[in-house]
Structure formats: C-alpha cells, structure tokens
Motif scaffolding. Structure first.
Motif, mmCIF file in Angstrom:
data_model
loop_
_atom_site.group_PDB
_atom_site.id
_atom_site.type_symbol
_atom_site.label_atom_id
_atom_site.label_comp_id
_atom_site.label_asym_id
_atom_site.label_seq_id
_atom_site.Cartn_x
_atom_site.Cartn_y
_atom_site.Cartn_z
ATOM 1 N N GLU A 266 42.274 -33.205 -54.319
ATOM 2 C CA GLU A 266 40.818 -33.228 -54.456
ATOM 3 C C GLU A 266 40.287 -31.888 -54.948
ATOM 4 O OE1 GLU A 266 38.582 -34.651 -51.105
ATOM 5 O OE2 GLU A 266 40.269 -35.862 -50.465
ATOM 6 N N TYR A 267 40.796 -30.804 -54.352
ATOM 7 C CA TYR A 267 40.223 -29.493 -54.638
ATOM 8 C C TYR A 267 41.251 -28.409 -54.329
ATOM 9 C CZ TYR A 267 36.772 -25.699 -54.610
ATOM 10 O OH TYR A 267 36.068 -24.564 -54.884
ATOM 11 N N ILE A 268 41.278 -27.379 -55.156
ATOM 12 C CA ILE A 268 42.149 -26.227 -54.942
ATOM 13 C C ILE A 268 41.256 -25.000 -54.867
ATOM 14 C CG2 ILE A 268 44.044 -24.839 -55.821
ATOM 15 C CD1 ILE A 268 45.024 -27.356 -57.291
ATOM 16 N N GLN A 269 41.373 -24.270 -53.758
ATOM 17 C CA GLN A 269 40.499 -23.129 -53.508
ATOM 18 C C GLN A 269 41.334 -21.874 -53.263
ATOM 19 O OE1 GLN A 269 38.318 -23.629 -49.882
ATOM 20 N NE2 GLN A 269 36.870 -22.029 -50.380
ATOM 21 N N VAL A 270 40.981 -20.793 -53.948
ATOM 22 C CA VAL A 270 41.668 -19.525 -53.724
ATOM 23 C C VAL A 270 41.174 -18.916 -52.413
ATOM 24 C CG1 VAL A 270 40.028 -18.132 -55.048
ATOM 25 C CG2 VAL A 270 42.371 -17.350 -54.783
ATOM 26 N N LEU A 271 42.104 -18.376 -51.634
ATOM 27 C CA LEU A 271 41.752 -17.732 -50.372
ATOM 28 C C LEU A 271 42.013 -16.234 -50.487
ATOM 29 C CD1 LEU A 271 43.368 -20.123 -47.745
ATOM 30 C CD2 LEU A 271 41.025 -20.094 -48.548
ATOM 31 N N ASP A 272 41.025 -15.436 -50.107
ATOM 32 C CA ASP A 272 41.216 -13.990 -50.100
ATOM 33 C C ASP A 272 40.268 -13.361 -49.091
ATOM 34 O OD1 ASP A 272 38.857 -14.401 -51.461
ATOM 35 O OD2 ASP A 272 39.406 -13.256 -53.220
ATOM 36 N N GLY A 273 40.576 -12.153 -48.722
ATOM 37 C CA GLY A 273 39.713 -11.392 -47.824
ATOM 38 C C GLY A 273 39.443 -12.076 -46.500
ATOM 39 N N ALA A 274 38.172 -12.107 -46.130
ATOM 40 C CA ALA A 274 37.760 -12.650 -44.841
ATOM 41 C C ALA A 274 38.075 -14.141 -44.714
ATOM 42 C CB ALA A 274 36.267 -12.422 -44.633
ATOM 43 N N HIS A 275 37.973 -14.863 -45.812
ATOM 44 C CA HIS A 275 38.263 -16.306 -45.760
ATOM 45 C C HIS A 275 39.728 -16.543 -45.416
ATOM 46 C CE1 HIS A 275 37.540 -20.496 -47.730
ATOM 47 N NE2 HIS A 275 38.016 -20.581 -46.515
ATOM 48 N N LEU A 276 40.632 -15.767 -46.008
ATOM 49 C CA LEU A 276 42.053 -15.888 -45.710
ATOM 50 C C LEU A 276 42.319 -15.535 -44.252
ATOM 51 C CD1 LEU A 276 44.971 -16.362 -46.529
ATOM 52 C CD2 LEU A 276 45.043 -14.012 -47.381
ATOM 53 N N GLU A 277 41.710 -14.493 -43.757
ATOM 54 C CA GLU A 277 41.884 -14.097 -42.359
ATOM 55 C C GLU A 277 41.382 -15.187 -41.415
ATOM 56 O OE1 GLU A 277 43.698 -11.571 -41.316
ATOM 57 O OE2 GLU A 277 44.046 -11.212 -43.462
ATOM 58 N N TYR A 278 40.263 -15.811 -41.768
ATOM 59 C CA TYR A 278 39.741 -16.910 -40.953
ATOM 60 C C TYR A 278 40.729 -18.071 -40.907
ATOM 61 C CZ TYR A 278 37.139 -20.967 -39.485
ATOM 62 O OH TYR A 278 36.763 -22.119 -38.838
ATOM 63 N N GLU A 279 41.250 -18.460 -42.055
ATOM 64 C CA GLU A 279 42.209 -19.575 -42.109
ATOM 65 C C GLU A 279 43.448 -19.254 -41.270
ATOM 66 O OE1 GLU A 279 41.933 -22.611 -43.402
ATOM 67 O OE2 GLU A 279 40.000 -22.284 -44.364
ATOM 68 N N LYS A 280 43.908 -18.016 -41.311
ATOM 69 C CA LYS A 280 45.071 -17.618 -40.511
ATOM 70 C C LYS A 280 44.770 -17.690 -39.026
ATOM 71 C CE LYS A 280 47.349 -14.584 -43.832
ATOM 72 N NZ LYS A 280 47.748 -13.193 -44.121
ATOM 73 N N SER A 281 43.540 -17.394 -38.630
ATOM 74 C CA SER A 281 43.172 -17.373 -37.214
ATOM 75 C C SER A 281 42.960 -18.765 -36.622
ATOM 76 C CB SER A 281 41.914 -16.531 -37.006
ATOM 77 O OG SER A 281 40.787 -17.196 -37.525
ATOM 78 N N THR A 282 42.825 -19.794 -37.447
ATOM 79 C CA THR A 282 42.576 -21.142 -36.938
ATOM 80 C C THR A 282 43.800 -21.766 -36.290
ATOM 81 O OG1 THR A 282 43.102 -22.211 -39.038
ATOM 82 C CG2 THR A 282 40.783 -21.611 -38.647
#
Length: 69
Positions: free
Chosen positions: A45-61
């Motif tokens: 459906e969708y491909i989204q680049v992860l970087d910075g704070a967004h990447l850190e958030y995804e790792k913390s979930t």
C-alpha cells in the motif's frame, strides 16, 4: 535507510485498513524495497522512509524488527 512498508497479506482482496500489516526493510531507495519484496505475494500500500525521531519512535514500540531480505 530504513523503510516501513504497509501492506495487505492478500493480493486478491480489497485493502481493509484493519488488516494492514507492516514490515521494516533496509534499502537505498523505494525502488530497491519493491525489488526486494517482489517475490512475496503481498499488496504493498505504502512505503515510508524512517529517520530521526520517527525511527526512534518505531523502535520504542516493540514491534520493530528489520526483515532479512
């Protein structure tokens, strides 16, 4: 770069938001992500680049796990 891929497990069904799944792939571009996942029978459906704070958030979930493609 790390990309989050939102997809449906079935290519034959209409996409339903509640059934959307995600996976994480390391690649250099969106095109490379699509190439790496081309052998899987999924509906991307969708491909989204992860970087910075967004990447850190995804790792913390707790759901963050890079696919070995």
């Amino acid at each position: 770069m790390i990309y989050k891929v939102l997809y449906q497990a079935s290519q034959t069904e209409v996409p339903i938001r509640e059934r959307t799944e995600s996976l994480y792939v390391e690649a250099n571009s969106v095109r490379e992500v699509r190439s790496k996942l081309s052998d899987r029978k999924i509906n991307i459906e969708y491909i989204q680049v992860l970087d910075g704070a967004h990447l850190e958030y995804e790792k913390s979930t707790g759901n963050f796990e890079l696919e070995n493609v």
